[in-house]
Design an enzyme around this catalytic site. Structure first.
Site, PDB file in Angstrom:
ATOM      1  N   TRP A 322      -0.037   1.187   1.463  1.00 54.69           N
ATOM      2  CA  TRP A 322      -1.071   1.628   2.406  1.00 54.69           C
ATOM      3  C   TRP A 322      -1.725   0.425   3.072  1.00 54.69           C
ATOM      4  CZ3 TRP A 322      -6.273   0.569   2.701  1.00 54.69           C
ATOM      5  CH2 TRP A 322      -7.025   1.348   3.593  1.00 54.69           C
ATOM      6  N   HIS A 323      -1.866  -0.672   2.322  1.00 49.70           N
ATOM      7  CA  HIS A 323      -2.531  -1.851   2.870  1.00 49.70           C
ATOM      8  C   HIS A 323      -1.679  -2.578   3.895  1.00 49.70           C
ATOM      9  CE1 HIS A 323      -5.273  -1.286  -0.568  1.00 49.70           C
ATOM     10  NE2 HIS A 323      -6.130  -2.004   0.129  1.00 49.70           N
ATOM     11  N   GLY A 324      -0.376  -2.395   3.860  1.00 46.41           N
ATOM     12  CA  GLY A 324       0.444  -3.062   4.852  1.00 46.41           C
ATOM     13  C   GLY A 324       1.924  -2.962   4.546  1.00 46.41           C
TER      14      GLY A 324
END
Length: 517
Positions: A322-324
């Site tokens: 989700w963060h990248g």
């Protein structure tokens, strides 16, 4: 437009805030809501007006889906809605990453045009998925698109959270009190905003000067030694802490000036004595989303310990992604999933064998070391760079001290050199300053109260939590009570001082780290 920019602080926000209350008084509540939605869309489109087409399309589709799902209670529609949201998010955020790795695995020349990641797409996508699920459970319903648009776009929490639920926000805007200006809300909001601004512009941006050079050098192929690696990763540990804490406080303060109370999203995570506690304190609304919409639907605690460990690791892997779109985020998520599984296993064993239970200070130290190691992969842009930093932290890249320091150590310096410690020219002031700041910030993050504690009598957030004698061994509750915010001259002076110091840094405006996610 950034919260820590002159155009936001002196132009956009005052116009929007007082325009909201003036329109509500002159033309009614619905007109004020429309004003706030249009202002929030302007705020979002400031970076790139083309982003507006994406967020508007997303809102229209999810609003209609939510209504159908609520009325028909259709699980099929819910599944389609969630899948559609994830497909759009996946295309913009992960298509390039997926094609690149497939090309590498198949030794082909596949490629895809550069896809620009729309700002905040992860946040408003997760927020709308939660709305669809809540509609299916019939715990929330929306009749007016303009209200739904406000729920999605409300600018204090649009770009980097917190990830809110429809049922948390809209009832507040349906109260007449939200449309009447309040001196108390303004005073509380300005005070919280000033604290957040100081955290971001003074502390977080200041620590970036000591974190970025080391990480950039490691990613470029340099091998940092023991002292440099530790100073750089500790600097980043504090940079991301105060950057996200500052943003979270500023969001709370901005919303509060409208009379709106947001959920708590950050609560002294570096006081945690276990990795589970860390995730109850760090990015709280994301942790809530991962728990409620991934971990529990997978099976949670219901299918035995073995599956529980698997579900924890799977959930955190997805949280990392989700963060990248990058292997560094996958590794970071896998590490935290492994940490959580190990902690759960250790907790079960130590409950049966009490002699294995760790002292609070030892548990805190182990937790912090685990978090710091994971930050290395989170921040580094290459796997080799992260490994080089970890090797440096273990002393495998040697130990070096600036010659200016070695020369001043006299016989001790000569003895250190005989032990294999080398010297180098330049950088003494930078290294010493980095270590001084890091050492000074340790008691700040583990001892001082947060906004949640300081405004405990004035409901800083929707979350009812506080440090107590039983849970917070770092700080005495009576100390918090003495520092608690109150509408008095002393707090007005503190807030003004922090605000002025924060404003002095506006010439060097920097993005919030979580804007890239």
């Amino acid at each position: 437009m950034l919260f820590n920019s002159a155009e936001f602080i002196f132009v956009f926000f005052p116009i929007v805030l007082f325009g909201f209350f003036w329109i509500a008084n002159r033309f009614g509540n619905e007109s004020a809501i429309l004003w706030l939605v249009l202002s929030s869309l302007f705020f979002y489109g400031w970076w790139d007006p083309s982003y507006l087409l994406i967020i508007l399309s997303s809102m229209v589709c999810n609003y209609q889906l939510g209504r159908y799902i609520y009325n028909l209670k259709s699980k099929w529609l819910l599944t389609a809605g969630v899948a559609g949201n994830l497909f759009v998010l996946g295309y913009f955020k992960y298509a390039g990453f997926l094609v690149f790795n497939l090309a590498w695995l198949t030794n082909s020349d596949w490629s895809i045009e550069n896809i620009v990641l729309p700002l905040a797409i992860s946040f408003f996508t997760f927020q709308q998925i939660a709305y669809l699920v809540d509609s299916y459970k019939q715990v929330t319903e929306e009749y007016r698109f303009i209200h739904y648009a406000l729920f999605v776009t409300f600018f204090p929490q649009l770009i980097a959270g917190p990830i809110v639920h429809h049922k948390e926000m809209l009832p507040q805007f349906q109260s007449d009190n939200a449309f009447r200006i309040s001196a108390t809300h303004i005073a509380i909001g300005i005070s919280i905003f000033a604290i957040g601004l100081f955290k971001k512009t003074v502390i977080a941006d200041g620590m970036a000067d000591y974190a970025n050079p080391m990480f950039n050098a490691a990613d470029a192929g340099s091998a940092p030694d023991l002292l440099l690696a530790w100073s750089g990763i500790l600097a980043y540990t504090f940079q991301i802490y105060f950057d996200f804490s500052g943003y979270s406080d500023m969001a709370l303060g901005l919303a509060r000036m409208f009379g709106i109370i947001l959920p708590l999203n950050f609560y002294s995570p570096y006081k945690a004595r276990s990795i589970s506690e860390f995730w109850r304190r760090w990015h709280i609304t994301l942790s809530r989303f991962l728990r409620d919409y991934i971990y529990i639907p997978l099976g949670g605690n219901r299918k035995g310990q073995g599956y529980r460990y698997l579900f924890l690791i799977t959930t955190m892997l997805l949280g990392g992604l989700w963060h990248g779109a990058g292997w560094n985020f996958v590794i970071w998520g896998a590490l935290h999933g492994g940490y959580l599984a190990v902690h759960q296993g250790w907790r079960l064993v130590s409950e049966r064998h009490t002699w294995l239970q760790l002292h609070a200070s030892v548990a805190w130290l182990i937790t912090m070391l685990a978090v710091i190691v994971a930050w290395g992969f989170f921040r580094a842009t290459s796997f080799d760079g992260a490994l080089s930093i970890l090797q440096g932290m273990l002393g495998l890249n040697g130990v070096s001290i600036p010659m200016a320091i070695l020369a001043r150590l006299g016989e001790t310096g000569i003895m250190l050199q005989s032990w294999g410690i080398t010297g180098y020219h330049g950088g003494a002031s930078h290294l010493v300053t980095a270590w001084i700041y890091c050492l000074l910030l340790i008691p700040v993050v583990v001892c001082l109260p947060t906004v949640q504690d300081l405004f405990r009598h004035h409901r800083a957030s929707l979350t009812n939590t506080e440090e107590t004698t039983g849970t917070g061994f770092w700080i005495a509750p009576q100390f918090i009570r003495k520092l608690a915010w109150q509408p008095a001259l002393i707090w007005a002076s503190y807030s003004s001082l922090l605000f002025i110091i924060g404003l002095m840094t506006l010439g060097q405006v920097s993005d919030f780290l979580y804007f890239q996610f």
